[in-house]
Motif scaffolding. Structure first.
Motif, short mmCIF file in Angstrom:
data_model
loop_
_atom_site.label_atom_id
_atom_site.label_comp_id
_atom_site.label_asym_id
_atom_site.label_seq_id
_atom_site.Cartn_x
_atom_site.Cartn_y
_atom_site.Cartn_z
N GLU A 287 -0.61 8.46 6.44
CA GLU A 287 -0.43 7.07 5.99
C GLU A 287 -1.47 6.69 4.94
O GLU A 287 -2.49 7.34 4.80
CB GLU A 287 -0.44 6.08 7.16
N ARG B 4 0.58 7.32 -3.94
CA ARG B 4 1.82 7.45 -3.16
C ARG B 4 2.32 8.89 -3.22
O ARG B 4 2.83 9.42 -2.23
CB ARG B 4 2.89 6.50 -3.71
N ASP C 263 0.21 1.28 3.88
CA ASP C 263 1.15 1.26 5.00
C ASP C 263 0.62 0.36 6.10
O ASP C 263 1.37 -0.37 6.73
CB ASP C 263 1.35 2.67 5.55
N THR D 272 0.72 -3.60 9.79
CA THR D 272 1.33 -3.42 8.48
C THR D 272 1.19 -4.76 7.75
O THR D 272 1.08 -5.82 8.40
CB THR D 272 2.82 -3.07 8.58
#
Lengths: 253, 349
Positions: free
Chosen positions: B46, B194, B218, B233
């Motif tokens: 993440e 990403r 995330d 989140t």
């Protein structure tokens, strides 16, 4: 093996850094040459006087200049360390698994080169003006002074890491430079001075380097002064490397 | 016949697990607690963000996790190793891009990358291959033979991130990675991060930018005064701590406003308030059905709408609810504690 590779990598990095700054190479060569050109003539009139056997002024003076070159080559190490602290380079290197001693040795070895190259040039020039070359002694002399450079370089790095400020480092280095060099009898032998000065000289580790250097330059390899010189410089270099490594381990905590 | 008991669920593989982490500094005779008991778990794969004002303890936390700083208390495991007990193992498995970046400006980009690779044990050939690979990913091709001194801010940042991942670390830590970058370079860096996550790298970064936490991460831990004050989140946080707002300006007389506001509140099961310039403001839990209800009521009564808008919640609302301060204002010189912790970090650096 890994350690040797890492030391080599750091040495290579530092050497490239120096080669890209030609001004350091130029002053590294001109400063000792100027000592020879501008200071040695002053000693001519002392030829045959106390501490200067006839025709051997340069034999007494050149080892002192070489000690100065070795000292100067090492004591500059702390400045780039502070710059590397400020720009985050050291922090980045510290997060890698690289050995801290290897990191320190990269700079130390570069400084030894920065002593040896001008040192050889000065020796060659001085030989042209009457400095007597004793090859075995000269080889040991460079080895001895490489230890001095290592001690100075590691000390300067440690000071840079601990003080973290250019101003503080400059104050300490210039503050110790004069008493250390004067009390070592670098430019003029301490034997010219009064007893109290000679006693003080014995407390200065660099004094033993200078005494050993003069003996080696004269070709006397197996003397007590040489043994003592190697002992003191070896111990000093080991101590400084330990201190410098510790400083690298702790500098950023 | 009873079925055998199910085995306990396998623990989610955590890239970072911190518990009770503490660190204080002594500055000018005062003890300043920069990290006051942080508990966190970052799952493998993440992008995790530590969001907070300057001096909140984000950088100190990151420096502990990257073995640069010993903690005073608590425990921290990174990439499967104990940060305090096995720093050498942790160092091999992580990458770190500090706020300063730490590219050697007197060297070329290629020299920087090759040295970094070799220090992690890559062979000269492997380091060269990886360097070419990253040059492509980070669009550094022509730059690599130039001295880093000549790079622009964005170019240098890309090189510094590349430096952090030369050895393909399991966990990449970045401290304020986009500070000082223009919007174009920020967006590019986000895309590259990403991409790294997609390739399986866990990313843990600090930021004081709300949009960065919101759009890139995330999960986010909001940190203030050395503590985690909210965790989740970005959507969860915004939903939990704040709500959407709908404002409408109906074309009715001032005297009719309160009744209309009451009716809209009933229709959307929300709280309504009326401002002096004739605007009705509704705090709703979900804007889409509420919006439909509002316009349904207004159309049913034949009321014209002069203006209408929908306000989205932001992470700043979360920070505001928890601390009473706005994140945009926090951490300035007026907040003594934060400034002190900042000073402590300066001293520590």
């Amino acid at each position: 093996m890994t350690f040797a590779v890492q030391t080599g990598l750091f040495f290579h990095r530092k050497l490239l850094e120096t080669l890209r700054q030609p001004v350091w190479i130029i002053t590294g060569l001109t400063t000792p040459a100027l000592y020879l050109a501008l200071f040695a003539p002053l000693l001519r009139s002392l030829d045959g006087g106390p501490a200067f056997p006839p025709g051997q002024v340069l034999d007494v003076f050149v080892p002192g200049v070489l000690v100065l070159v070795a000292f100067g080559a090492g004591m500059g190490a702390g400045w780039p360390v502070i710059w590397e602290l400020d720009t985050g380079v050291l922090e980045r290197l510290r997060v890698t698994p690289a050995s801290r001693l290897a990191l320190l040795l990269g700079t130390v070895l570069r400084d030894i080169v920065m002593f040896a190259v001008p040192g050889l040039v000065v020796t060659a020039i001085a030989a042209g003006f009457g400095f007597h070359l004793h090859w075995a002694g000269l080889a040991l002399l460079f080895l001895l002074l490489a230890l001095l450079t290592a001690a100075c370089s590691a000390t300067s790095s440690a000071l840079g890491l601990i003080l973290k400020q250019i101003g503080g480092l400059a104050a300490v280095v210039t503050g110790v430079q004069l008493p250390l060099t004067l009390l070592a009898g670098i430019l003029l032998p301490l034997s010219l001075g009064p007893a109290w000065l000679r006693v003080l000289g014995h407390l200065n580790p660099m004094y033993y380097a200078v005494q050993a250097a003069r003996s080696l330059a004269a070709g006397s390899v197996a003397t007590g002064a040489v043994g003592l010189g190697f002992l003191v410089m070896g111990a000093l270099a080991a101590l400084a490397l330990w201190w410098g490594t510790r400083a690298y381990q702790q500098a950023m905590t | 016949m009873s079925s055998p008991p199910l085995p306990p669920p396998a623990p989610a593989s955590a890239a970072v697990a911190i518990s009770g982490l503490r660190k204080s500094f002594r500055v000018a005779g005062q003890t300043i607690e920069a990290v006051s008991g942080i508990d966190l778990t970052v799952a493998a794969g993440e992008i995790f963000g530590l969001l907070g004002p300057n001096g909140a303890g984000k950088t100190t936390t990151l420096r502990i996790l990257t073995t640069l700083l010993p903690a005073d208390g608590g425990s921290a495991h990174v990439a499967g190793a104990d940060v305090l007990a096995e720093p050498a193992v942790v160092r091999r498995r992580i990458g770190y891009v500090s706020q300063l970046g730490g590219a050697d400006k007197s060297a070329t980009g290629r020299e920087n990358l090759l040295l970094a690779g070799r220090l992690y044990g890559l062979s000269a050939a492997d380091a060269t291959r990886r360097c070419d690979e990253l040059a492509e990913v980070f669009d550094l091709g022509q730059l690599l033979t130039r001295s880093v001194r000549t790079y622009s801010g964005g170019q240098r940042r890309r090189l510094e991130v590349a430096l952090g991942i030369m050895h393909r670390p399991r966990v990449l830590f970045l401290d304020e990675p986009t500070t000082g970058l223009d919007p174009q370079n920020r967006a590019n860096l986000w895309d590259q991060l990403r991409g790294l996550r997609a390739a399986g790298t866990t990313i843990c970064l600090t930021t004081h930018y709300l949009d960065e936490a919101d759009q890139l991460c995330d999960r986010v831990a909001i940190v203030d005064h050395g503590r985690v004050i909210a965790l989740g989140t970005p959507d969860q946080l915004k939903r939990r701590y704040s709500a959407d707002t709908i404002t409408v300006t109906p074309d009715v007389t001032a005297s009719a406003l309160p009744a209309l506001a009451g009716e809209l509140a009933d229709a959307t099961s929300a709280e309504a308030s009326v401002t002096e310039n004739g605007v009705i403001s509704l705090t709703v839990t979900d804007q889409t059905p509420a919006m439909a209800a509002v316009f349904g009521v207004l159309a049913g009564r034949g009321v014209n709408v002069l203006a209408a808008s929908v306000g989205q919640p932001s992470l700043d609302d979360v920070f505001l609810r928890e601390t009473g301060r706005s994140l945009r204002d926090a951490g300035g010189p007026e907040s003594g504690r934060a400034a002190g912790a900042d000073a402590a970090r300066e001293v520590a650096a």
